[in-house]
Design an enzyme around this catalytic site. Structure first.
Site, PDB file in Angstrom:
ATOM      1  N   LYS A  44       0.808  -1.189   0.000  1.00 26.86           N
ATOM      2  CA  LYS A  44       0.000   0.000   0.000  1.00 26.86           C
ATOM      3  C   LYS A  44       0.858   1.262   0.000  1.00 26.86           C
ATOM      4  O   LYS A  44       0.373   2.347  -0.326  1.00 26.86           O
ATOM      5  CB  LYS A  44      -0.881   0.014   1.265  1.00 26.86           C
ATOM      6  CG  LYS A  44      -1.803  -1.152   1.388  1.00 26.86           C
ATOM      7  CD  LYS A  44      -2.529  -1.109   2.728  1.00 26.86           C
ATOM      8  CE  LYS A  44      -3.306  -2.392   2.957  1.00 26.86           C
ATOM      9  NZ  LYS A  44      -3.697  -2.509   4.375  1.00 26.86           N
ATOM     10  N   GLY A  45       2.106   1.104   0.428  1.00 28.58           N
ATOM     11  CA  GLY A  45       2.941   2.266   0.765  1.00 28.58           C
ATOM     12  C   GLY A  45       3.130   3.301  -0.316  1.00 28.58           C
ATOM     13  O   GLY A  45       3.330   4.473  -0.020  1.00 28.58           O
ATOM     14  N   ASP A 103      14.427  -1.180   1.352  1.00 31.84           N
ATOM     15  CA  ASP A 103      15.206  -1.419   2.564  1.00 31.84           C
ATOM     16  C   ASP A 103      16.227  -2.516   2.262  1.00 31.84           C
ATOM     17  O   ASP A 103      17.336  -2.240   1.834  1.00 31.84           O
ATOM     18  CB  ASP A 103      14.240  -1.776   3.696  1.00 31.84           C
ATOM     19  CG  ASP A 103      14.947  -2.002   5.013  1.00 31.84           C
ATOM     20  OD1 ASP A 103      16.182  -1.858   5.074  1.00 31.84           O
ATOM     21  OD2 ASP A 103      14.264  -2.320   6.009  1.00 31.84           O
ATOM     22  N   VAL A 153      10.867   5.001   9.058  1.00 31.64           N
ATOM     23  CA  VAL A 153      10.206   6.263   8.705  1.00 31.64           C
ATOM     24  C   VAL A 153       8.732   6.063   8.365  1.00 31.64           C
ATOM     25  O   VAL A 153       8.317   4.971   7.956  1.00 31.64           O
ATOM     26  CB  VAL A 153      10.919   6.961   7.525  1.00 31.64           C
ATOM     27  CG1 VAL A 153      12.315   7.418   7.929  1.00 31.64           C
ATOM     28  CG2 VAL A 153      10.982   6.062   6.294  1.00 31.64           C
ATOM     29  N   ASP A 159       3.693   3.537   6.455  1.00 33.04           N
ATOM     30  CA  ASP A 159       2.934   3.309   7.682  1.00 33.04           C
ATOM     31  C   ASP A 159       3.780   2.779   8.827  1.00 33.04           C
ATOM     32  O   ASP A 159       4.835   2.190   8.642  1.00 33.04           O
ATOM     33  CB  ASP A 159       1.835   2.283   7.429  1.00 33.04           C
ATOM     34  CG  ASP A 159       2.402   0.869   7.280  1.00 33.04           C
ATOM     35  OD1 ASP A 159       3.301   0.682   6.436  1.00 33.04           O
ATOM     36  OD2 ASP A 159       1.976  -0.029   8.027  1.00 33.04           O
TER      37      ASP A 159
HETATM   38  P1  IMP Z   1      12.526  -4.574   1.607  1.00 36.04           P
HETATM   39  O1  IMP Z   1      11.928  -5.792   0.962  1.00 36.04           O
HETATM   40  O2  IMP Z   1      13.356  -4.912   2.796  1.00 36.04           O
HETATM   41  O3  IMP Z   1      13.289  -3.689   0.626  1.00 36.04           O
HETATM   42  O4  IMP Z   1      11.352  -3.772   2.241  1.00 36.04           O
HETATM   43  C1  IMP Z   1      10.554  -2.970   1.515  1.00 36.04           C
HETATM   44  C2  IMP Z   1       9.206  -2.785   2.174  1.00 36.04           C
HETATM   45  O5  IMP Z   1       9.270  -2.750   3.615  1.00 36.04           O
HETATM   46  C3  IMP Z   1       8.666  -1.459   1.752  1.00 36.04           C
HETATM   47  O6  IMP Z   1       7.842  -1.635   0.621  1.00 36.04           O
HETATM   48  C4  IMP Z   1       7.914  -0.986   2.960  1.00 36.04           C
HETATM   49  O7  IMP Z   1       6.568  -1.429   2.872  1.00 36.04           O
HETATM   50  C5  IMP Z   1       8.534  -1.671   4.125  1.00 36.04           C
HETATM   51  N1  IMP Z   1       9.463  -0.763   4.840  1.00 36.04           N
HETATM   52  C6  IMP Z   1      10.799  -0.830   4.868  1.00 36.04           C
HETATM   53  N2  IMP Z   1      11.328   0.150   5.610  1.00 36.04           N
HETATM   54  C7  IMP Z   1      10.268   0.877   6.060  1.00 36.04           C
HETATM   55  C8  IMP Z   1      10.167   2.072   6.876  1.00 36.04           C
HETATM   56  O8  IMP Z   1      11.148   2.665   7.358  1.00 36.04           O
HETATM   57  N3  IMP Z   1       8.914   2.527   7.113  1.00 36.04           N
HETATM   58  C9  IMP Z   1       7.789   1.924   6.608  1.00 36.04           C
HETATM   59  N4  IMP Z   1       7.852   0.819   5.830  1.00 36.04           N
HETATM   60  C10 IMP Z   1       9.080   0.300   5.562  1.00 36.04           C
HETATM   61 MG    MG Z   2       5.759  -1.229   0.812  1.00 30.98          MG
END
Ligand code: IMP
Ligand code: MG
Length: 179
Positions: A44-45, A103, A153, A159
């Site tokens: 949703k972000g 992330d 964040v 969220d």
């Molecule tokens: P990744 O798969 O570790 O790159 O994570 C990506 C997903 O984690 C993003 O689409 C976000 O939904 C969530 N996410 C990662 N870091 C944050 C943050 O600091 N705040 C909110 N959501 C986060």
């Molecule tokens: Mg996301």
């Protein structure tokens, strides 16, 4: 500010975000003017970022949505499952994946590989935020709004426990109560 329940420290104001979004949109408009893309917003972000981004372009583009859940525990290194798939045919089309934040990179890697199987003409990636010290990504991210340190964040679509997406700026959650 919706509540003083949360300790929030603003790192990007609404104006800073919208200025950056306009620059990225200008770049995207120039690159795709003769073959408009389908934006694929990751729910949703990224819904607020995607809404501002496509309105700042002047392209005859389309938009679709995809949603994944990552089952993690303490980190997001878990397996990813698809909750909602796209519904537009992307074969031979230019695709721009719109993400809120990268992330570890696991989510974006999963989605890029999944969409590649549908044989689009091209795939580009735009993310509003990228946590530095990330990632063993073996591909490039085409547009990054802002690079940030690894704090958690919220705001502008991002969220905490499904809340705080409505904040207009971006904030570090937690922070020092006395600030
Ligand atoms: P990744 O798969 O570790 O790159 O994570 C990506 C997903 O984690 C993003 O689409 C976000 O939904 C969530 N996410 C990662 N870091 C944050 C943050 O600091 N705040 C909110 N959501 C986060
Ligand atoms: Mg996301």
């Amino acid at each position: 500010m919706p509540s003083n329940k949360y300790s929030l420290k603003e790192i990007f104001t609404e104006k800073q975000i919208l200025d950056r979004v306009k620059k990225i949109a200008f770049d995207i408009s120039n690159k795709y003017f003769d073959d408009p893309p389908i934006f694929i917003s990751i729910l949703k972000g990224s819904f607020i970022f995607a809404a501002d981004l496509i309105r700042a372009t002047n392209l005859d583009s389309e938009i679709d949505f995809i949603e994944v859940a990552s089952y993690s525990g303490t980190s997001s290194k878990g397996s990813i499952t698809l909750k909602k798939d796209i519904s537009i045919n992307i074969k031979n089309r230019n695709i721009i994946i719109v993400e809120d934040i990268i992330d570890t990179g696991i989510t974006i890697k999963f989605l890029k590989e999944k969409l590649e199987k549908l044989e689009p003409k091209s795939i580009a990636i735009v993310t509003l935020l990228m946590k530095t010290q990330v990632q063993n990504l073996d591909f490039k991210i085409d547009w990054v709004g802002f690079e940030i340190t690894p704090e958690f964040v919220v705001g502008y679509g991002l969220d905490f426990d499904q809340k705080l997406r409505n904040l207009r700026g971006i904030y570090i959650l937690g922070g020092n109560e006395s600030e």
